[in-house]
Motif scaffolding. Sequence first.
Motif, PDB file in Angstrom:
ATOM      1  N   ALA A 159      77.569  46.033  89.430  1.00 24.85           N
ATOM      2  CA  ALA A 159      77.361  47.138  90.369  1.00 24.85           C
ATOM      3  C   ALA A 159      78.026  48.404  89.844  1.00 24.85           C
ATOM      4  O   ALA A 159      77.474  49.503  89.965  1.00 24.85           O
ATOM      5  N   TYR A 160      79.216  48.236  89.242  1.00 24.11           N
ATOM      6  CA  TYR A 160      79.901  49.405  88.689  1.00 24.11           C
ATOM      7  C   TYR A 160      79.106  49.997  87.524  1.00 24.11           C
ATOM      8  O   TYR A 160      78.940  51.222  87.435  1.00 24.11           O
ATOM      9  N   LYS A 161      78.597  49.136  86.632  1.00 20.43           N
ATOM     10  CA  LYS A 161      77.818  49.621  85.499  1.00 20.43           C
ATOM     11  C   LYS A 161      76.566  50.363  85.969  1.00 20.43           C
ATOM     12  O   LYS A 161      76.194  51.395  85.403  1.00 20.43           O
ATOM     13  N   ALA A 162      75.928  49.813  87.013  1.00 16.82           N
ATOM     14  CA  ALA A 162      74.727  50.462  87.543  1.00 16.82           C
ATOM     15  C   ALA A 162      75.061  51.824  88.144  1.00 16.82           C
ATOM     16  O   ALA A 162      74.336  52.805  87.942  1.00 16.82           O
ATOM     17  N   ALA A 163      76.183  51.893  88.863  1.00 18.42           N
ATOM     18  CA  ALA A 163      76.598  53.158  89.480  1.00 18.42           C
ATOM     19  C   ALA A 163      76.981  54.177  88.407  1.00 18.42           C
ATOM     20  O   ALA A 163      76.664  55.367  88.511  1.00 18.42           O
ATOM     21  N   GLU A 164      77.669  53.706  87.373  1.00 21.53           N
ATOM     22  CA  GLU A 164      78.067  54.593  86.283  1.00 21.53           C
ATOM     23  C   GLU A 164      76.847  55.138  85.553  1.00 21.53           C
ATOM     24  O   GLU A 164      76.776  56.329  85.235  1.00 21.53           O
ATOM     25  N   LYS A 165      75.876  54.256  85.301  1.00 23.24           N
ATOM     26  CA  LYS A 165      74.651  54.694  84.627  1.00 23.24           C
ATOM     27  C   LYS A 165      73.885  55.700  85.474  1.00 23.24           C
ATOM     28  O   LYS A 165      73.381  56.712  84.967  1.00 23.24           O
ATOM     29  N   ALA A 166      73.815  55.438  86.772  1.00 23.15           N
ATOM     30  CA  ALA A 166      73.108  56.362  87.666  1.00 23.15           C
ATOM     31  C   ALA A 166      73.790  57.722  87.680  1.00 23.15           C
ATOM     32  O   ALA A 166      73.116  58.765  87.701  1.00 23.15           O
ATOM     33  N   THR A 167      75.116  57.732  87.646  1.00 22.71           N
ATOM     34  CA  THR A 167      75.858  58.999  87.642  1.00 22.71           C
ATOM     35  C   THR A 167      75.621  59.757  86.342  1.00 22.71           C
ATOM     36  O   THR A 167      75.438  60.982  86.348  1.00 22.71           O
ATOM     37  N   LYS A 168      75.610  59.041  85.218  1.00 22.99           N
ATOM     38  CA  LYS A 168      75.350  59.681  83.923  1.00 22.99           C
ATOM     39  C   LYS A 168      73.918  60.209  83.853  1.00 22.99           C
ATOM     40  O   LYS A 168      73.677  61.302  83.342  1.00 22.99           O
ATOM     41  N   ASP A 169      72.973  59.419  84.354  1.00 14.09           N
ATOM     42  CA  ASP A 169      71.573  59.853  84.347  1.00 14.09           C
ATOM     43  C   ASP A 169      71.389  61.092  85.209  1.00 14.09           C
ATOM     44  O   ASP A 169      70.635  62.012  84.857  1.00 14.09           O
ATOM     45  N   ASP A 170      72.077  61.113  86.346  1.00 14.92           N
ATOM     46  CA  ASP A 170      71.986  62.264  87.239  1.00 14.92           C
ATOM     47  C   ASP A 170      72.545  63.520  86.562  1.00 14.92           C
ATOM     48  O   ASP A 170      71.969  64.609  86.678  1.00 14.92           O
ATOM     49  N   LEU A 171      73.649  63.369  85.835  1.00 13.30           N
ATOM     50  CA  LEU A 171      74.247  64.507  85.136  1.00 13.30           C
ATOM     51  C   LEU A 171      73.320  65.010  84.034  1.00 13.30           C
ATOM     52  O   LEU A 171      73.134  66.226  83.874  1.00 13.30           O
ATOM     53  N   ALA A 172      72.712  64.089  83.285  1.00 15.70           N
ATOM     54  CA  ALA A 172      71.785  64.481  82.219  1.00 15.70           C
ATOM     55  C   ALA A 172      70.576  65.217  82.794  1.00 15.70           C
ATOM     56  O   ALA A 172      70.126  66.236  82.249  1.00 15.70           O
ATOM     57  N   ALA A 173      70.048  64.697  83.900  1.00 15.32           N
ATOM     58  CA  ALA A 173      68.895  65.342  84.539  1.00 15.32           C
ATOM     59  C   ALA A 173      69.266  66.723  85.075  1.00 15.32           C
ATOM     60  O   ALA A 173      68.466  67.668  84.984  1.00 15.32           O
ATOM     61  N   SER A 174      70.475  66.847  85.600  1.00 13.91           N
ATOM     62  CA  SER A 174      70.923  68.137  86.129  1.00 13.91           C
ATOM     63  C   SER A 174      71.067  69.158  85.010  1.00 13.91           C
ATOM     64  O   SER A 174      70.695  70.331  85.166  1.00 13.91           O
ATOM     65  N   ARG A 175      71.591  68.739  83.877  1.00 13.43           N
ATOM     66  CA  ARG A 175      71.738  69.649  82.743  1.00 13.43           C
ATOM     67  C   ARG A 175      70.376  70.075  82.199  1.00 13.43           C
ATOM     68  O   ARG A 175      70.182  71.246  81.847  1.00 13.43           O
ATOM     69  N   ALA A 176      69.435  69.133  82.140  1.00 14.35           N
ATOM     70  CA  ALA A 176      68.086  69.476  81.681  1.00 14.35           C
ATOM     71  C   ALA A 176      67.419  70.453  82.641  1.00 14.35           C
ATOM     72  O   ALA A 176      66.753  71.412  82.217  1.00 14.35           O
ATOM     73  N   ARG A 177      67.598  70.215  83.922  1.00 17.79           N
ATOM     74  CA  ARG A 177      67.038  71.116  84.931  1.00 17.79           C
ATOM     75  C   ARG A 177      67.654  72.501  84.817  1.00 17.79           C
ATOM     76  O   ARG A 177      66.956  73.524  84.928  1.00 17.79           O
ATOM     77  N   LEU A 178      68.956  72.570  84.565  1.00 19.77           N
ATOM     78  CA  LEU A 178      69.630  73.873  84.440  1.00 19.77           C
ATOM     79  C   LEU A 178      69.097  74.630  83.220  1.00 19.77           C
ATOM     80  O   LEU A 178      68.897  75.852  83.295  1.00 19.77           O
ATOM     81  N   ARG A 179      68.863  73.927  82.115  1.00 26.80           N
ATOM     82  CA  ARG A 179      68.301  74.598  80.924  1.00 26.80           C
ATOM     83  C   ARG A 179      66.935  75.179  81.237  1.00 26.80           C
ATOM     84  O   ARG A 179      66.602  76.292  80.812  1.00 26.80           O
ATOM     85  N   PHE A 180      66.136  74.437  81.974  1.00 31.50           N
ATOM     86  CA  PHE A 180      64.818  74.918  82.389  1.00 31.50           C
ATOM     87  C   PHE A 180      64.942  76.177  83.246  1.00 31.50           C
ATOM     88  O   PHE A 180      64.258  77.175  83.008  1.00 31.50           O
ATOM     89  N   LEU A 181      65.830  76.150  84.209  1.00 31.57           N
ATOM     90  CA  LEU A 181      66.003  77.292  85.106  1.00 31.57           C
ATOM     91  C   LEU A 181      66.547  78.505  84.366  1.00 31.57           C
ATOM     92  O   LEU A 181      66.161  79.646  84.650  1.00 31.57           O
ATOM     93  N   GLU A 182      67.443  78.291  83.415  1.00 33.14           N
ATOM     94  CA  GLU A 182      68.025  79.400  82.667  1.00 33.14           C
ATOM     95  C   GLU A 182      66.979  80.125  81.825  1.00 33.14           C
ATOM     96  O   GLU A 182      67.060  81.337  81.638  1.00 33.14           O
ATOM     97  N   GLN A 183      66.008  79.381  81.304  1.00 32.93           N
ATOM     98  CA  GLN A 183      64.940  80.039  80.556  1.00 32.93           C
ATOM     99  C   GLN A 183      64.100  80.920  81.480  1.00 32.93           C
ATOM    100  O   GLN A 183      63.666  82.008  81.102  1.00 32.93           O
ATOM    101  N   ILE A 184      63.887  80.463  82.687  1.00 35.63           N
ATOM    102  CA  ILE A 184      63.111  81.231  83.657  1.00 35.63           C
ATOM    103  C   ILE A 184      63.865  82.497  84.090  1.00 35.63           C
ATOM    104  O   ILE A 184      63.289  83.576  84.163  1.00 35.63           O
ATOM    105  N   THR A 185      65.163  82.360  84.347  1.00 30.74           N
ATOM    106  CA  THR A 185      65.925  83.496  84.857  1.00 30.74           C
ATOM    107  C   THR A 185      66.170  84.556  83.798  1.00 30.74           C
ATOM    108  O   THR A 185      66.504  85.702  84.124  1.00 30.74           O
ATOM    109  N   GLY A 186      65.995  84.214  82.514  1.00 30.87           N
ATOM    110  CA  GLY A 186      66.251  85.173  81.440  1.00 30.87           C
ATOM    111  C   GLY A 186      65.102  86.112  81.138  1.00 30.87           C
ATOM    112  O   GLY A 186      65.237  87.007  80.299  1.00 30.87           O
ATOM    113  N   VAL A 187      63.970  85.948  81.819  1.00 31.39           N
ATOM    114  CA  VAL A 187      62.794  86.791  81.556  1.00 31.39           C
ATOM    115  C   VAL A 187      62.918  88.116  82.305  1.00 31.39           C
ATOM    116  O   VAL A 187      63.125  88.121  83.512  1.00 31.39           O
ATOM    117  N   PRO A 188      62.791  89.264  81.611  1.00 30.15           N
ATOM    118  CA  PRO A 188      62.856  90.558  82.301  1.00 30.15           C
ATOM    119  C   PRO A 188      61.555  90.842  83.037  1.00 30.15           C
ATOM    120  O   PRO A 188      60.485  90.877  82.450  1.00 30.15           O
TER     121      PRO A 188
END
Length: 243
Positions: A159-188
Amino acid sequence: MKTLSHPRMAGLDNDGNPIEGFGETVLTPDEQRALLEARAAIRGERVQRRESYDYLLTKGIADCDECGHDLTGGRVHAEAGPNYRCQGCGKIRMDADRLEPVVAEEVLADLLRPGQHEKLLRLQQDAREEAERLAIYIKDADSRFAKLKAFRQQMVPDAYKAAEKATKDDLAASRARLRFLEQITGVPLSDPREVVGWWNTAPRAFQRGLVMLSVAKVHVLAAGGGAVDPRSRIRIDWRTSVS
């Protein structure tokens, strides 16, 4: 050494282009290139360097209209120009110099249509606000991992390994989403007429950001017989939100 020289050891296809979503690799592309050069030096040869190409419509922007797989960038052979291809059904292939210009023209033309500039400004503001929230969420990741570790002794190991993996996956997805948003916000977007001129000299990342802001998906259709207008091979889903 011969096995390590295979391009897939570095997550590359046979043309030396990165394979999207390949996962973990034994070597980095630079390490693989250095290995090839070392092998070539032993044989008294030289490795021919080819200029890399920054594709505008990969990373989930364009897909195959036949099977729905996202298109990847590649080359038919070492001397060929960059092109897009479907690695799902394999039926769709289109040269980058035919696909990218027509998509860019459609995106810039859409920007000049009545009401579109205001819509994109709203979408960009939504992206900016979400990016600010995500940046805070990502910054707080260490505290979430610390809280999870505090309960480690009280949890079943699986259960701990599953929770740890889910937390890491969530962080990776959040970082990918932020990169996507940053490209959008940088357009003049202050003046849509200026954006058209800006496009010709804009960095690729910002060009991609404008496409991402305007377009939800570019569907690439199969080619018909004879000379085909590249415009007839695309179908665009325009974005209505940044979600």
